[in-house]
Design a protein around this motif. Structure first.
Motif, PDB file in Angstrom:
ATOM      1  N   LEU A  38     -30.438   4.086  11.445  1.00 56.67           N
ATOM      2  CA  LEU A  38     -31.398   5.353  11.436  1.00 56.67           C
ATOM      3  C   LEU A  38     -31.187   5.929  12.220  1.00 56.67           C
ATOM      4  N   LEU A  53     -34.987   7.059   2.691  1.00 60.27           N
ATOM      5  CA  LEU A  53     -34.465   6.097   3.562  1.00 60.27           C
ATOM      6  C   LEU A  53     -34.431   4.532   2.380  1.00 60.27           C
ATOM      7  N   TYR A  58     -35.968  -1.315   9.966  1.00 55.86           N
ATOM      8  CA  TYR A  58     -34.563  -0.984  10.105  1.00 55.86           C
ATOM      9  C   TYR A  58     -35.054  -0.911  11.924  1.00 55.86           C
ATOM     10  N   THR A  76     -39.757   0.417   2.911  1.00 57.03           N
ATOM     11  CA  THR A  76     -38.759   0.886   4.210  1.00 57.03           C
ATOM     12  C   THR A  76     -40.137   0.563   5.715  1.00 57.03           C
TER      13      THR A  76
END
Length: 428
Positions: A38, A53, A58, A76
């Motif tokens: 990221l 994303l 992440y 996400t």
């Protein structure tokens, strides 16, 4: 007429000293990442660009130092064992549709025009920390803290030395304070729900504050506003702040305040007002509170056109008093012979027994006793001491109180005790 409500009464308290609650500034540890991480994706996105994303987690600590829009999707998530996201020394940053989990969710410093939309922060020690920033907009922020006592937690949103901060439609639960703001200007908090925290909305040294259409439930205190000026609080619901020493609203050292069209119900003390100047409280509904108004050193306070129903005590005040006029009281027994909607006799808002009952909760068991009835009649006839409303309004409609299960259980218990007492007398 006194109405028993489901409250455990203890002497209320007043906050006398206000200490800066300095929060530990999160460490800005940023690791180096490859281009597929990221941080690498953020670095590769041009200033002013948009980064989309994936539906994945992440991991790490990420820093934003340029204008960028980051948009996630369902699933996400950003996770870290330290601070998750740092926005520093930049402008025009937008973050949408992500969940965050870590030791500290977000740190924002020296930034402007930052927008957060549909951000969910869950099970973190600290939420969002903002300092020296401006023009921040949070939409549909959700913060869910860990279980446990609020003294072991941090604030959901803490804002220091900043201006023009707006939060709308937030949902915050199980934190220390929902919003903690200090040394701010231009604050608007709207349509938000804060529950099971210490102070739902806590601010000090802040000017031009607008708080409206919020619901604050089961906190130690709903609104805690201190040392501030130009305050508008309207159309909020402040409910069930009824644990030990709880307050619906605490106002200290304020200037130019409007408090209107709010509902305050089932609070230990609905409003505790100290050292305010030019404050007007009107068109509010006070229901089933222990004490509706507790006022000290605020002679310029005006309380008018409100409705008081089912409160144990309407008001307590010091010798300076305040202005009480044109309100509706469920225990007013006067008459309106000329039909102008105004009672022909004054209403005594504070009485000796009510004062004693707040200080000594055990006195509530004597409510309705012959001695208390005689005392109330004597005070009503005297009408020369305490706070009085010289023009009480006559209620045009009957208000039906909505009791919760706790109050219902209390009323059922009282009925059973009464039935047993009558049966004992008949048998005796």
């Amino acid at each position: 007429m006194f109405v028993m409500v489901c409250l455990v009464l203890v002497p209320t308290y007043s906050v006398r000293a206000h200490v800066h609650e300095a929060l530990p500034i999160p460490e800005k540890k940023v690791m180096k990442f490859g281009k597929n991480t990221l941080q690498g994706l953020i670095d590769d996105t041009e200033a002013g660009g948009t980064l989309y994303l994936e539906d994945r987690v992440y991991r790490g600590t990420f820093m934003i130092t340029k204008p960028i829009t980051i948009i996630g999707q369902q699933g996400t998530a950003l996770h870290s064992l330290e601070t998750v996201l740092i926005i520093s020394d930049t402008e025009d940053v937008t973050l949408k549709n992500v969940s965050i989990e870590g030791k500290q969710a977000m740190f924002i410093e020296k930034a402007s025009r930052v927008i957060l939309e549909d951000v969910h922060i869950e099970q973190v020690s600290g939420g969002i920390y903002v300092t020296e920033s401006s023009d921040l907009t949070f939409e549909r922020l959700r913060v869910t803290g860990e279980d446990g006592h609020f003294s072991e937690k941090q604030h959901a949103v803490a804002v220091f030395k900043s201006k023009h901060f707006t939060a709308n439609a937030s949902d915050i639960r199980n934190v220390m304070d929902g919003f903690y703001l200090e040394s701010t200007y231009g604050v608007t908090l709207t349509n938000s729900h804060v529950e099971n925290s210490r102070y739902a909305m806590h601010m000090m040294y802040s000017d031009h504050v607008r708080l409206h259409d919020n619901t604050l439930v089961n906190n130690m205190t709903g609104f805690m506003v201190m040392v501030a000026e130009d305050i508008m609080i309207e159309r909020n619901r402040v409910l069930e702040n009824h644990s030990l020493n709880s307050l619906g609203v605490y106002a200290y050292d304020l200037r130019h305040v409007v408090f209107r069209d709010n509902e305050l119900a089932e609070n230990m003390t609905a409003m505790d007002i100290q050292q305010v100047k030019n404050m007007r409280v009107f068109n509010n509904i006070f229901t089933a509170n222990g004490t509706a108004l507790q006022v000290e050193r605020s002679p310029s306070l005006v309380v008018e056109h409100n409705e008081f129903a089912g409160n144990i005590l309407t008001s307590r005040t010091d010798a300076e008093g305040f202005t009480l006029t044109s309100n509706v009281y469920d225990d007013y027994d006067g008459r309106d012979y000329d039909g102008d909607g105004i009672g022909d006799t004054t209403y005594a808002a504070a009485n000796a027994f009510g004062q004693w009952m707040v200080r000594k909760p055990v006195y509530q068991y004597f409510m309705g006793s012959p001695s208390v009835v005689v005392l109330d009649m004597m005070e009503s006839a005297e009408q020369a001491t305490g706070v009085v409303d010289t023009s009480p309004r006559i209620a045009t409609t009957e208000r039906h109180l909505q009791f919760d299960m706790k109050t219902g259980q209390l009323l059922i218990s009282a009925s059973l005790i009464g039935a047993l007492w009558i049966a004992r007398r008949k048998l005796g």
